[in-house]
Design a protein around this motif. Structure first.
Motif, PDB file in Angstrom:
ATOM      1  N   THR A  46       7.916  20.453  43.390  1.00 55.98           N
ATOM      2  CA  THR A  46       8.222  20.408  44.632  1.00 55.98           C
ATOM      3  C   THR A  46       8.309  18.571  45.218  1.00 55.98           C
ATOM      4  O   THR A  46       6.588  18.295  44.894  1.00 55.98           O
ATOM      5  N   SER A  47       8.737  18.118  45.799  1.00 58.83           N
ATOM      6  CA  SER A  47       8.634  17.475  46.696  1.00 58.83           C
ATOM      7  C   SER A  47       9.192  18.002  48.099  1.00 58.83           C
ATOM      8  O   SER A  47      10.592  18.575  48.319  1.00 58.83           O
ATOM      9  N   VAL A  48       9.048  16.940  49.223  1.00 57.97           N
ATOM     10  CA  VAL A  48       9.404  17.040  50.574  1.00 57.97           C
ATOM     11  C   VAL A  48       9.152  15.568  51.054  1.00 57.97           C
ATOM     12  O   VAL A  48       8.713  15.115  50.371  1.00 57.97           O
ATOM     13  N   ARG A  49      10.113  15.421  52.263  1.00 57.73           N
ATOM     14  CA  ARG A  49      10.358  14.520  52.573  1.00 57.73           C
ATOM     15  C   ARG A  49      10.580  15.134  54.204  1.00 57.73           C
ATOM     16  O   ARG A  49      11.184  15.727  54.496  1.00 57.73           O
ATOM     17  N   ILE A  50      10.653  13.792  54.957  1.00 54.35           N
ATOM     18  CA  ILE A  50      10.582  14.544  56.489  1.00 54.35           C
ATOM     19  C   ILE A  50      12.108  13.795  57.458  1.00 54.35           C
ATOM     20  O   ILE A  50      11.969  12.688  56.915  1.00 54.35           O
ATOM     21  N   GLN A  51      11.731  13.945  58.235  1.00 51.18           N
ATOM     22  CA  GLN A  51      13.214  13.143  59.665  1.00 51.18           C
ATOM     23  C   GLN A  51      12.014  13.153  60.932  1.00 51.18           C
ATOM     24  O   GLN A  51      11.988  14.319  61.284  1.00 51.18           O
ATOM     25  N   HIS A  99      12.263  17.979  39.439  1.00 49.39           N
ATOM     26  CA  HIS A  99      12.197  16.451  39.486  1.00 49.39           C
ATOM     27  C   HIS A  99      13.418  16.334  40.395  1.00 49.39           C
ATOM     28  O   HIS A  99      14.355  15.125  40.220  1.00 49.39           O
ATOM     29  N   GLN A 100      13.831  16.855  41.892  1.00 44.95           N
ATOM     30  CA  GLN A 100      14.565  16.566  42.461  1.00 44.95           C
ATOM     31  C   GLN A 100      15.876  16.810  42.197  1.00 44.95           C
ATOM     32  O   GLN A 100      16.551  15.907  42.742  1.00 44.95           O
ATOM     33  N   ARG A 101      16.286  17.861  41.079  1.00 40.12           N
ATOM     34  CA  ARG A 101      17.612  18.099  40.563  1.00 40.12           C
ATOM     35  C   ARG A 101      18.697  19.159  41.587  1.00 40.12           C
ATOM     36  O   ARG A 101      19.122  19.434  41.848  1.00 40.12           O
ATOM     37  N   PHE A 102      17.427  19.814  42.439  1.00 41.39           N
ATOM     38  CA  PHE A 102      18.205  20.799  43.347  1.00 41.39           C
ATOM     39  C   PHE A 102      17.327  20.552  45.189  1.00 41.39           C
ATOM     40  O   PHE A 102      16.110  20.944  44.999  1.00 41.39           O
ATOM     41  N   VAL A 103      17.880  20.455  45.612  1.00 39.63           N
ATOM     42  CA  VAL A 103      17.241  19.528  46.589  1.00 39.63           C
ATOM     43  C   VAL A 103      18.739  20.767  48.230  1.00 39.63           C
ATOM     44  O   VAL A 103      19.615  21.108  48.102  1.00 39.63           O
ATOM     45  N   THR A 104      17.421  20.738  49.149  1.00 38.86           N
ATOM     46  CA  THR A 104      17.738  21.441  50.188  1.00 38.86           C
ATOM     47  C   THR A 104      18.496  20.786  50.976  1.00 38.86           C
ATOM     48  O   THR A 104      18.302  19.206  51.337  1.00 38.86           O
ATOM     49  N   GLN A 105      19.326  21.269  52.263  1.00 40.79           N
ATOM     50  CA  GLN A 105      19.913  20.323  53.414  1.00 40.79           C
ATOM     51  C   GLN A 105      18.482  20.410  54.572  1.00 40.79           C
ATOM     52  O   GLN A 105      18.152  20.491  54.502  1.00 40.79           O
ATOM     53  N   TRP A 106      18.730  19.372  55.057  1.00 42.18           N
ATOM     54  CA  TRP A 106      18.089  18.815  56.473  1.00 42.18           C
ATOM     55  C   TRP A 106      17.585  20.479  57.092  1.00 42.18           C
ATOM     56  O   TRP A 106      18.605  20.769  57.451  1.00 42.18           O
ATOM     57  N   LEU A 126      15.219  30.590  46.256  1.00 41.29           N
ATOM     58  CA  LEU A 126      15.628  29.867  44.958  1.00 41.29           C
ATOM     59  C   LEU A 126      16.111  30.160  43.954  1.00 41.29           C
ATOM     60  O   LEU A 126      15.852  31.497  43.423  1.00 41.29           O
ATOM     61  N   THR A 127      18.139  29.973  42.778  1.00 45.15           N
ATOM     62  CA  THR A 127      18.462  30.826  42.151  1.00 45.15           C
ATOM     63  C   THR A 127      18.425  30.694  40.824  1.00 45.15           C
ATOM     64  O   THR A 127      18.575  29.006  40.116  1.00 45.15           O
ATOM     65  N   LEU A 133      16.743  27.325  36.439  1.00 41.83           N
ATOM     66  CA  LEU A 133      16.579  27.120  37.370  1.00 41.83           C
ATOM     67  C   LEU A 133      18.537  26.364  37.953  1.00 41.83           C
ATOM     68  O   LEU A 133      18.327  25.507  37.365  1.00 41.83           O
ATOM     69  N   THR A 134      19.283  27.351  38.709  1.00 39.52           N
ATOM     70  CA  THR A 134      20.414  26.773  39.078  1.00 39.52           C
ATOM     71  C   THR A 134      20.668  26.462  40.042  1.00 39.52           C
ATOM     72  O   THR A 134      21.667  26.560  40.783  1.00 39.52           O
ATOM     73  N   GLY A 135      20.049  26.800  41.123  1.00 40.67           N
ATOM     74  CA  GLY A 135      20.094  26.271  42.983  1.00 40.67           C
ATOM     75  C   GLY A 135      19.542  26.740  43.371  1.00 40.67           C
ATOM     76  O   GLY A 135      18.766  27.146  43.217  1.00 40.67           O
ATOM     77  N   VAL A 136      19.139  26.303  45.243  1.00 40.67           N
ATOM     78  CA  VAL A 136      18.572  26.246  46.192  1.00 40.67           C
ATOM     79  C   VAL A 136      19.579  26.510  47.683  1.00 40.67           C
ATOM     80  O   VAL A 136      20.051  25.799  47.241  1.00 40.67           O
TER      81      VAL A 136
END
Length: 256
Positions: A46-51, A99-106, A126-127, A133-136
């Protein structure tokens, strides 16, 4: 038109068989790789970034990705809570998995749109399909202190802990540079076969088998085909009209 001997066609036939086998093996490996990613309780990367938003001109600035570790990451197929530490000035965050295959919206944590929510809680659904793992999907809900619920879900049984957490979240003292946001990870199971991959495998194998059968049939009957082709050429040659002038005799035939 070369209808060579039996030995001359063994190499193409062997090459085609090898190609079909290699293609089938690669497709099977791909299906296994896609379908067998995790075991229950495996940690999901899992990784995260901020705005952040510039207070002067409203410009949005996004950080680079940084990894979460330990208790902050989800475990496969197991619902859990996590406290993620973010900078105090964070306006929105985005989470990425596997590994950033599935990313949420902001996911917006502050601003006029959230004033009515107060106390934001991030829900990450998480789906999973089998072991993959097939979705988020990410959603921000407002935590209600009187019920301990957010978005119809029970968030945390310790209401005193939650009150302390949200006091920290809204603390604007000058010495405070970070805050923690509560993330609830849940899993949704989707019982579906990968129809696209199945159709691709069937089509590829069908084309390969058809080609192999056509080539095998051609090689089995090449001698008969060669004889048939030779007979057709001979018949065409013998039935062709010869050069010259045809002379007709009989009544009514004479000089003009």
């Amino acid at each position: 038109f070369d209808m060579g001997g039996r030995g001359s066609c063994k190499a193409p036939l062997s090459a085609l068989r090898a190609a079909v086998f290699a293609m089938a093996t690669c497709l099977c490996i791909q299906m296994v790789r896609v379908r067998a990613n995790f075991l229950p309780n495996d940690f999901i990367e899992t990784s995260v970034r901020i705005q952040t938003v510039d207070g002067l001109d409203g410009t949005r600035n996004s950080s680079s990705w940084f990894q979460l570790e330990g208790s902050k990451v989800p475990t496969f197929a197991v619902p859990k809570h996590a406290l993620v530490t973010i900078p105090k000035e964070c306006d929105s965050l985005q989470l990425a998995f596997d590994h950033q295959r599935f990313v949420t919206q902001w996911l917006k944590l502050s601003g006029s749109a959230l004033h009515r929510l107060k106390n934001p809680v991030v829900h990450v659904e998480l789906t999973r399909t089998g072991s993959a793992l097939t979705g988020v999907r990410g959603t921000v809900y407002g935590y209600k202190k009187n019920t301990g619920m957010a978005g119809g879900m029970e968030i945390h049984e310790n209401k005193h802990f939650m009150s302390k957490l949200f006091r920290e979240f809204y603390d604007v003292t000058p010495g405070s540079t970070t805050k923690r946001v509560l993330v609830k990870y849940t899993f949704r199971t989707r019982h579906e076969t990968d129809r696209g991959m199945a159709v691709l495998v069937l089509m590829a194998m069908g084309v390969a088998v058809a080609g192999l059968m056509a080539l095998s049939t051609f090689l089995s009957y090449r001698r008969e085909l060669r004889e048939f082709y030779t007979d057709v050429l001979q018949d065409s040659t013998s039935s062709a009209p010869r050069g010259g002038v045809e002379t007709r005799t009989g009544p009514g035939v004479g000089a003009a």
